[in-house]
Design a protein around this motif. Structure first.
Motif, short mmCIF file in Angstrom:
data_model
loop_
_atom_site.label_atom_id
_atom_site.label_comp_id
_atom_site.label_asym_id
_atom_site.label_seq_id
_atom_site.Cartn_x
_atom_site.Cartn_y
_atom_site.Cartn_z
N ASP A 188 -27.20 -36.67 95.86
CA ASP A 188 -27.99 -35.58 95.31
C ASP A 188 -27.23 -34.27 95.23
N LYS A 189 -26.06 -34.31 94.60
CA LYS A 189 -25.34 -33.06 94.36
C LYS A 189 -24.47 -33.26 93.14
N MET A 190 -23.76 -32.22 92.74
CA MET A 190 -22.88 -32.34 91.58
C MET A 190 -21.77 -33.33 91.91
N ALA A 191 -21.41 -34.13 90.92
CA ALA A 191 -20.50 -35.25 91.16
C ALA A 191 -19.07 -34.81 91.40
N SER A 192 -18.36 -35.62 92.20
CA SER A 192 -16.92 -35.50 92.36
C SER A 192 -16.36 -36.89 92.54
N GLY A 193 -15.09 -37.04 92.27
CA GLY A 193 -14.48 -38.36 92.38
C GLY A 193 -13.06 -38.36 91.88
N THR A 194 -12.61 -39.51 91.38
CA THR A 194 -11.21 -39.68 91.01
C THR A 194 -11.08 -40.35 89.65
N VAL A 195 -10.05 -39.92 88.92
CA VAL A 195 -9.76 -40.53 87.61
C VAL A 195 -9.01 -41.84 87.85
N VAL A 196 -9.44 -42.89 87.17
CA VAL A 196 -8.79 -44.20 87.31
C VAL A 196 -7.78 -44.40 86.18
N GLU A 197 -8.18 -44.11 84.97
CA GLU A 197 -7.25 -44.15 83.83
C GLU A 197 -7.84 -43.37 82.68
N ALA A 198 -6.99 -43.00 81.72
CA ALA A 198 -7.49 -42.25 80.56
C ALA A 198 -6.58 -42.52 79.38
N TYR A 199 -7.16 -42.54 78.21
CA TYR A 199 -6.36 -42.77 77.00
C TYR A 199 -7.04 -42.13 75.81
N LEU A 200 -6.26 -42.02 74.73
CA LEU A 200 -6.81 -41.46 73.49
C LEU A 200 -7.26 -42.60 72.60
N GLY A 220 -23.80 -34.38 79.87
CA GLY A 220 -24.04 -32.93 79.71
C GLY A 220 -23.38 -32.10 80.80
N ASP A 221 -22.96 -32.76 81.90
CA ASP A 221 -22.26 -32.04 82.98
C ASP A 221 -20.92 -31.53 82.48
N TYR A 222 -20.48 -30.41 83.04
CA TYR A 222 -19.16 -29.89 82.71
C TYR A 222 -18.17 -30.32 83.78
N VAL A 223 -17.14 -31.05 83.35
CA VAL A 223 -16.21 -31.69 84.29
C VAL A 223 -14.83 -31.06 84.22
N LEU A 224 -14.24 -30.85 85.39
CA LEU A 224 -12.83 -30.48 85.48
C LEU A 224 -12.12 -31.66 86.13
N ALA A 225 -11.11 -32.21 85.43
CA ALA A 225 -10.35 -33.36 85.96
C ALA A 225 -8.88 -33.06 85.81
N PHE A 267 -11.78 -35.21 90.09
CA PHE A 267 -12.65 -34.49 89.16
C PHE A 267 -13.82 -33.88 89.91
N ASN A 268 -14.30 -32.78 89.38
CA ASN A 268 -15.46 -32.09 89.93
C ASN A 268 -16.35 -31.61 88.80
N VAL A 269 -17.62 -31.54 89.06
CA VAL A 269 -18.54 -30.95 88.09
C VAL A 269 -18.72 -29.48 88.42
N PHE A 270 -18.72 -28.66 87.40
CA PHE A 270 -18.87 -27.22 87.58
C PHE A 270 -20.17 -26.75 86.95
N ALA A 271 -20.89 -25.92 87.67
CA ALA A 271 -22.09 -25.30 87.09
C ALA A 271 -21.65 -24.25 86.09
N ASP A 272 -20.50 -23.62 86.37
CA ASP A 272 -19.99 -22.54 85.53
C ASP A 272 -18.83 -23.06 84.69
N GLU A 273 -19.12 -23.27 83.41
CA GLU A 273 -18.14 -23.82 82.48
C GLU A 273 -16.89 -22.95 82.39
N ARG A 274 -17.10 -21.63 82.43
CA ARG A 274 -15.98 -20.70 82.29
C ARG A 274 -14.99 -20.83 83.45
#
Ligand code: GDP
Length: 297
Positions: A188-200, A220-225, A267-274
């Motif tokens: 019950d809080k904003m999500a955090s975790g780890t990137v496993v893989e990413a591609y275009l 809809g969450d704003y994520v910083l990874a 990665f973390n979710v931010f309430a403040d996008e800026r």
């Protein structure tokens, strides 16, 4: 700044274990991961075949859940650890019963031990005529690793990743081992975790598979990874099914980041996008400066 807020013990709920498969080349890591995936991850309505997204969740017949990192080999494990990511709760170390304890088997054991991750041995290829699981267990005993049927405490199970023998029982042992760990997280809080893989992806843009470790991630969450950020536009599970939320120990692929973060990035979710954008920009800047410095030297 990323604030670290400690959870109240009463907010912590049980979570599924996250499992990595390691072992010597050709001992059957990929075959085991594929078998578990095929048996437990039913093809979704979108496409019929399950996708490799770097991680998948499994629900056993008894309702128990677990998540597998679908990148066999300890390169992925060490790369993640090198980036400070502690993702794995348990390691299945595959050893071929028609072979012996090989250098990469020993490395895998050393990596799991260094990370204090409990080991479960999967003695594989028992369908082969030349298989000798007892010889493997003897080899482990010589390394002071006593498995249960040799009077020790370490779980092991004889399996065939080819025809599925023993895999159900192996997973039951994973569940038992995980129960001892009493794994918990606050959903019950904003999500955090780890990137496993990413591609275009040509059509969809950047696709990142992430493992939620705490909190719940929502569309809809704003994520910083790592050095990337963005609003989660859509999420899919390992069946390619759209999901709106993902809680602890759940792997999902997300759309919406402005680039491909690296495996092992947090990665973390931010309430403040800026604020998230500012941190991402600062990290980009730092990396550019570092690149310039290494080029000069
Ligand atoms: P990895 O390098 O550890 O990922 O090993 P793979 O899963 O690619 O397996 C290496 C080879 O062993 C492949 O040819 C597999 O088909 C074969 N193999 C894996 N598991 C079994 C098994 O249980 N029985 C038999 N007979 N062959 C297996």
């Amino acid at each position: 700044s990323v604030k670290v807020i400690l959870d109240n013990p009463e907010d912590l709920k049980p979570r599924a274990p996250i499992v990595t498969v390691m072992g010597h080349v050709d001992h059957g890591k990929t075959s085991l991961l594929d078998y578990i995936r095929k048996e437990n991850v039913i093809a979704g309505e979108s496409g019929g075949i399950t996708q490799h997204i770097g991680a998948y969740g499994v629900t056993l017949d008894n309702g128990q859940k677990m998540a597998f990192l679908d990148t066999p080999g300890h390169e992925a494990f060490t790369a993640m650890r090198a980036r400070g990511a502690q993702v794995t709760d348990l390691a299945i170390i595959v050893i071929a019963a028609d072979d012996s304890i090989m250098p990469q088997t020993k490395e895998a054991i050393a990596h799991a031990q260094a990370a204090s991750v409990p080991i479960i041995f999967a003695i594989n290829k028992i369908d082969k005529p030349g298989a000798n699981p007892e010889k493997v267990k003897e080899g482990l005993a010589q390394m002071n690793l006593l498995v249960e049927d040799w009077g020790g405490k370490i779980q092991s199970h004889d399996i065939s990743a080819k025809n599925g023998t023993g895999i159900k029982e192996l997973l039951e042992k994973v569940v038992l081992e995980a129960e001892i760990l009493e794994l918990k997280a606050n959903p019950d809080k904003m999500a955090s975790g780890t990137v496993v893989e990413a591609y275009l992806d040509k059509g969809r843009g950047y696709v990142s598979t992430i493992l939620v470790q705490a909190g719940t991630l929502k569309v809809g969450d704003y994520v910083l990874a790592g050095k990337n950020s963005g609003k989660v536009r859509a999420m899919q599970d390992e069946r390619g099914k759209e999901v709106k939320t993902a809680g602890p120990s759940t792997p999902v692929s997300i759309l919406g980041l402005d680039g491909a973060p690296q495996a092992g990035d947090k990665f973390n979710v931010f309430a403040d996008e800026r604020e998230a954008k500012q941190i991402a920009a600062k990290r980009m800047q730092l990396q550019r400066e570092q690149t310039v410095r290494t080029q000069r030297h």
